[in-house]
Design a protein around this motif. Structure first.
Motif: not given
Length: 249
Positions: A115-142
């Motif tokens: 985080y320090h090299p990226l200057e990411a002193e503050q962060q807001l993160a979330m994730s959510f279901p994002a469909g299927y890939a190869g028949g397996v449920p997938r989740k994306v994190c932002v």
């Protein structure tokens, strides 16, 4: 409504408009990232699939995550409560400052190496279901990062609103695989003989039916097994068709 609130609403609506017209994720995400950074303002954004996926994260600015940073994150992120909330927990939009103090954040090995090299002193993160890939449920994190002031309650609310719509669109673009339709016992018998190398004439003779009937059974079985020919049908039946035999004759 204040001028700032109107501007924020316009930025959110720009994301919504893009999502409405989305036809595939490959073209959607590169156009989406700058709009997300407008709706929830930050210095950088990371869009990444669930941990363990072969898919690489996409970032804005591009190339944000060097190999060294990715390796350090893989080693050290398990001790990060925001990562745990996002990848293993409910994934609702969360500010880092809600989960840990600044000193606790700075004490993390991940802060030093990621985080320090990226200057990411503050962060807001979330994730959510994002469909299927190869028949397996997938989740994306932002994860959206800032070097300066913390994210506001309005930022969290905007992220929550967009999270629901992002999940809906990605589930539409990558729906779950349809369950295979079960083959009947007669279709299974035809497939079993097909897998042994018999011709349609030989199958017809063995089962005391006409070659035309064999053709119809195979036509139906091809559709159910989602294959396009004899070799694929034989392989599909040997690997999965036996478990899809219906009790009907």
């Amino acid at each position: 409504m204040s001028t700032a609130a109107e501007a924020g609403l316009r930025r959110i609506l720009a994301v919504v408009d893009l999502l409405i017209d989305a036809v595939d994720e490959e073209t959607l995400v590169p156009a989406l990232l700058p709009l997300l950074l407008g709706a929830v303002p930050g210095d950088s954004i990371v869009w990444s699939p669930r941990a363990g996926s072969a898919e690489r994260p996409l970032t804005l600015p591009a190339g944000l995550l060097t190999p060294d940073v990715r390796d350090a994150f893989a080693r050290e992120s398990a001790a990060d409560s925001l990562v745990t909330h996002t990848t293993l927990g409910p994934g609702t939009p969360m500010r880092r400052s809600t989960l840990q103090t600044r000193s606790e954040f700075h004490a993390l090995a991940a802060y030093r190496d990621v985080y320090h090299p990226l200057e990411a002193e503050q962060q807001l993160a979330m994730s959510f279901p994002a469909g299927y890939a190869g028949g397996v449920p997938r989740k994306v994190c932002v994860a959206i990062s800032r070097s300066g002031s913390d994210f506001s309650d309005d930022d969290v609310a905007a992220a929550a609103l967009l999270r629901t719509r992002l999940s809906h669109v990605l589930n539409r673009l990558a729906p779950p695989p349809l369950p295979p339709s079960p083959v009947t016992r007669r279709e299974s018998a035809v497939l079993a003989l097909l897998a042994r190398g018999l011709t349609n004439q030989q199958i017809a003779h063995r089962l005391a039916i006409s070659p035309r009937t064999v053709d119809k059974h195979l036509e139906h079985a091809y559709a159910k097994l989602r294959v396009g020919g004899r070799v694929e049908a034989a392989n599909a039946w040997l690997t999965r068709g036996r478990t899809a035999v219906h009790s009907a004759r």
